[in-house]
Design a protein around this motif. Structure first.
Motif, PDB file in Angstrom:
ATOM      1  N   LEU A 151       9.921  -1.694   4.166  1.00  0.00           N
ATOM      2  CA  LEU A 151       9.109  -1.119   5.233  1.00  0.00           C
ATOM      3  C   LEU A 151       8.011  -2.082   5.659  1.00  0.00           C
ATOM      4  CD1 LEU A 151       8.120   1.235   7.029  1.00  0.00           C
ATOM      5  CD2 LEU A 151       6.799   2.030   5.051  1.00  0.00           C
ATOM      6  N   TYR A 152       7.284  -2.623   4.679  1.00  0.00           N
ATOM      7  CA  TYR A 152       6.170  -3.507   5.018  1.00  0.00           C
ATOM      8  C   TYR A 152       6.674  -4.789   5.682  1.00  0.00           C
ATOM      9  CZ  TYR A 152       3.227  -0.452   2.168  1.00  0.00           C
ATOM     10  OH  TYR A 152       2.538   0.632   1.659  1.00  0.00           O
ATOM     11  N   PHE A 153       7.781  -5.326   5.187  1.00  0.00           N
ATOM     12  CA  PHE A 153       8.357  -6.521   5.820  1.00  0.00           C
ATOM     13  C   PHE A 153       8.737  -6.231   7.273  1.00  0.00           C
ATOM     14  CE2 PHE A 153      12.524  -8.529   6.866  1.00  0.00           C
ATOM     15  CZ  PHE A 153      12.034  -9.787   7.172  1.00  0.00           C
ATOM     16  N   ALA A 154       9.397  -5.095   7.509  1.00  0.00           N
ATOM     17  CA  ALA A 154       9.816  -4.757   8.876  1.00  0.00           C
ATOM     18  C   ALA A 154       8.618  -4.590   9.798  1.00  0.00           C
ATOM     19  CB  ALA A 154      10.654  -3.472   8.859  1.00  0.00           C
ATOM     20  N   ARG A 155       7.559  -3.955   9.309  1.00  0.00           N
ATOM     21  CA  ARG A 155       6.395  -3.737  10.166  1.00  0.00           C
ATOM     22  C   ARG A 155       5.658  -5.043  10.454  1.00  0.00           C
ATOM     23  NH1 ARG A 155       9.219  -0.242  10.793  1.00  0.00           N
ATOM     24  NH2 ARG A 155       8.872   1.992  10.440  1.00  0.00           N
ATOM     25  N   ILE A 156       5.641  -5.965   9.492  1.00  0.00           N
ATOM     26  CA  ILE A 156       5.030  -7.274   9.740  1.00  0.00           C
ATOM     27  C   ILE A 156       5.775  -7.984  10.856  1.00  0.00           C
ATOM     28  CG2 ILE A 156       4.624  -9.568   8.752  1.00  0.00           C
ATOM     29  CD1 ILE A 156       4.222  -8.136   6.023  1.00  0.00           C
ATOM     30  N   SER A 216       2.006  -9.925  12.982  1.00  0.00           N
ATOM     31  CA  SER A 216       0.980 -10.499  12.112  1.00  0.00           C
ATOM     32  C   SER A 216       0.650  -9.512  11.008  1.00  0.00           C
ATOM     33  CB  SER A 216      -0.288 -10.828  12.898  1.00  0.00           C
ATOM     34  OG  SER A 216      -0.966  -9.651  13.278  1.00  0.00           O
ATOM     35  N   LEU A 217       0.075 -10.052   9.923  1.00  0.00           N
ATOM     36  CA  LEU A 217      -0.366  -9.183   8.831  1.00  0.00           C
ATOM     37  C   LEU A 217      -1.492  -8.265   9.283  1.00  0.00           C
ATOM     38  CD1 LEU A 217      -0.341 -11.769   5.911  1.00  0.00           C
ATOM     39  CD2 LEU A 217       1.081  -9.736   6.050  1.00  0.00           C
ATOM     40  N   SER A 218      -2.384  -8.804  10.123  1.00  0.00           N
ATOM     41  CA  SER A 218      -3.531  -8.001  10.576  1.00  0.00           C
ATOM     42  C   SER A 218      -3.077  -6.801  11.393  1.00  0.00           C
ATOM     43  CB  SER A 218      -4.485  -8.867  11.412  1.00  0.00           C
ATOM     44  OG  SER A 218      -5.023  -9.905  10.633  1.00  0.00           O
ATOM     45  N   ASP A 248      -3.374  -2.821  10.374  1.00  0.00           N
ATOM     46  CA  ASP A 248      -4.027  -1.777  11.179  1.00  0.00           C
ATOM     47  C   ASP A 248      -3.075  -0.620  11.465  1.00  0.00           C
ATOM     48  OD1 ASP A 248      -5.880  -4.181  13.212  1.00  0.00           O
ATOM     49  OD2 ASP A 248      -6.330  -3.279  11.249  1.00  0.00           O
ATOM     50  N   ALA A 249      -1.816  -0.933  11.772  1.00  0.00           N
ATOM     51  CA  ALA A 249      -0.854   0.115  12.128  1.00  0.00           C
ATOM     52  C   ALA A 249      -0.507   0.996  10.929  1.00  0.00           C
ATOM     53  CB  ALA A 249       0.414  -0.515  12.706  1.00  0.00           C
ATOM     54  N   LEU A 250      -0.407   0.384   9.749  1.00  0.00           N
ATOM     55  CA  LEU A 250       0.008   1.128   8.566  1.00  0.00           C
ATOM     56  C   LEU A 250      -1.157   1.742   7.803  1.00  0.00           C
ATOM     57  CD1 LEU A 250       2.675  -1.401   7.251  1.00  0.00           C
ATOM     58  CD2 LEU A 250       3.160   0.884   8.124  1.00  0.00           C
ATOM     59  N   GLY A 251      -2.354   1.209   8.044  1.00  0.00           N
ATOM     60  CA  GLY A 251      -3.513   1.718   7.320  1.00  0.00           C
ATOM     61  C   GLY A 251      -3.575   1.236   5.884  1.00  0.00           C
ATOM     62  N   VAL A 252      -3.027   0.051   5.632  1.00  0.00           N
ATOM     63  CA  VAL A 252      -3.100  -0.552   4.297  1.00  0.00           C
ATOM     64  C   VAL A 252      -3.704  -1.939   4.433  1.00  0.00           C
ATOM     65  CG1 VAL A 252      -1.097   0.748   3.477  1.00  0.00           C
ATOM     66  CG2 VAL A 252      -0.769  -1.538   4.426  1.00  0.00           C
ATOM     67  N   SER A 253      -4.137  -2.517   3.322  1.00  0.00           N
ATOM     68  CA  SER A 253      -4.824  -3.802   3.359  1.00  0.00           C
ATOM     69  C   SER A 253      -3.847  -4.948   3.592  1.00  0.00           C
ATOM     70  CB  SER A 253      -5.584  -4.032   2.051  1.00  0.00           C
ATOM     71  OG  SER A 253      -4.678  -4.199   0.972  1.00  0.00           O
ATOM     72  N   LYS A 254      -4.377  -6.045   4.160  1.00  0.00           N
ATOM     73  CA  LYS A 254      -3.568  -7.247   4.354  1.00  0.00           C
ATOM     74  C   LYS A 254      -3.098  -7.810   3.021  1.00  0.00           C
ATOM     75  CE  LYS A 254      -5.118 -10.392   7.094  1.00  0.00           C
ATOM     76  NZ  LYS A 254      -6.050 -11.321   7.762  1.00  0.00           N
ATOM     77  N   SER A 255      -3.963  -7.728   2.010  1.00  0.00           N
ATOM     78  CA  SER A 255      -3.588  -8.279   0.714  1.00  0.00           C
ATOM     79  C   SER A 255      -2.405  -7.532   0.109  1.00  0.00           C
ATOM     80  CB  SER A 255      -4.788  -8.235  -0.246  1.00  0.00           C
ATOM     81  OG  SER A 255      -5.214  -6.893  -0.457  1.00  0.00           O
ATOM     82  N   LEU A 256      -2.381  -6.202   0.293  1.00  0.00           N
ATOM     83  CA  LEU A 256      -1.256  -5.424  -0.218  1.00  0.00           C
ATOM     84  C   LEU A 256       0.033  -5.803   0.504  1.00  0.00           C
ATOM     85  CD1 LEU A 256      -0.197  -3.158  -2.041  1.00  0.00           C
ATOM     86  CD2 LEU A 256      -0.737  -1.540  -0.201  1.00  0.00           C
TER      87      LEU A 256
END
Length: 329
Positions: free
Chosen positions: A9-14, A19-21, A25-33
């Motif tokens: 999921l996170y890979f697809a959303r990136i 961008s990670l930023s 913002d879209a997922l509501g989780v930190s860039k580091s995560l």
């Protein structure tokens, strides 16, 4: 170790947000995560999916192919969740919509109010703007556009025909400059215009219904996307205006505006309802799109029938109207 759906999921959303930023913002989780999940996924499969620099992300060729498969997996998971949502859930949450200004004011207001009455747990956020928004980067669920056509490869599009715009002018303006008999005569009249088309050479494209098409360049005295302002300018005799029939029907009936070249038609127009995909759609968004589509089909069919009647009347009355105008002044 098996696949972690969060990694996919996170890979697809990136990839989708670029961008990670933006994905953060879209997922509501930190860039580091997000970075940790991406690194873990690449380590597990042993392939570099995204090249990361200080400024930009570049998806690799294998990363693009892997993304397409991930998207299919995530869509199937979303469909499985929708089965449960459809059984258990009442539509709720936020639906973000963008619409052209005057269309929202003239057509959408009662439709949106009826929808919110029928679905009290859904909140609608409406941004009225005449610019083209990017659904993904700007976070909208639905975009409404009125145009002859749209170009998009990333959206689902529902299309609804709308009445063609018409050229109108005040009787006083036509008495002063003379009534156009052919499209080329329009060049002798002042005009007021929207912003569509080339900024330094706006054009009217006219079709006589028998295969003859004319493109007439004109120089507007006023240019604005506000159709209400264009209507007032036409009523005041400032110039010939292109307006939707719904906006000027009462003026034409009252004689304060007159059809110009009623035997010639402007290009066909459509309402386009754009959204990303039905897969993964919330019940609230699905209900909204279905409700909007039904109401637009009903409302616009009625508007088109009224416009066709108005066009027929204008064409039959064309010579008589011209004679009346020539006697003025």
């Amino acid at each position: 170790m098996g696949n972690d759906l969060n990694d996919l999921l996170y890979f697809a959303r990136i990839v989708e947000h670029g961008s990670l930023s933006a994905a953060s913002d879209a997922l509501g989780v930190s860039k580091s995560l997000l970075s940790q999940h991406l690194a873990r996924l690449e380590e597990r499969i042993g392939v570099r999916l995204i090249h990361r620099t200080t400024r930009k992300l570049h998806i690799t060729e294998v990363g693009q192919r892997y993304y397409e498969r991930c998207r299919s997996v995530l869509e199937e998971v979303a469909r499985a969740d929708e089965v449960i949502e459809d059984v258990r859930g009442v539509p709720r949450g936020i639906v973000r919509v963008t619409s052209p200004v005057n269309f929202a004011q003239a057509v959408l207001a009662p439709v949106f109010c009826d929808f919110m009455r029928d679905y009290p747990e859904v909140e609608v956020v409406l941004e009225v703007t005449n610019r083209e928004v990017d659904l993904i980067s700007e976070g909208f669920d639905v975009a409404l556009r009125i145009a002859p056509s749209v170009r998009t490869s990333s959206c689902v599009v529902r299309t609804f025909p709308v009445p063609r715009h018409v050229l109108v002018a005040s009787p006083q303006l036509l008495a002063r400059y003379g009534e156009p008999r052919e499209p080329e005569d329009l060049r002798q009249l002042p005009s007021v215009s929207g912003m569509r088309g080339c900024a330094d050479r706006p054009l009217w494209q006219l079709d006589d219904g028998r295969g003859t098409v004319r493109q007439i360049a004109h120089r507007p005295r006023l240019r604005t996307e506000d159709l209400i302002m264009l209507r007032h300018a036409a009523l005041a005799g400032c110039g010939v205006a292109e307006l939707p029939p719904l906006l000027c029907r009462a003026d034409l009936a009252a004689g304060t505006l007159v059809r110009v070249l009623p035997k010639w038609a402007l290009p066909e127009m459509n309402l386009y309802v754009l959204f990303l995909s039905r897969a993964g759609m919330t019940p609230a968004l699905r209900c909204f799109i279905d409700f909007l589509s039904l109401r637009m089909r009903e409302n616009l069919r009625s508007a088109i029938e009224g416009s066709m009647s108005m066009n027929l009347t204008a064409r039959e009355a064309g010579p008589a109207a011209g004679a009346s105008l020539r006697r003025v002044g």
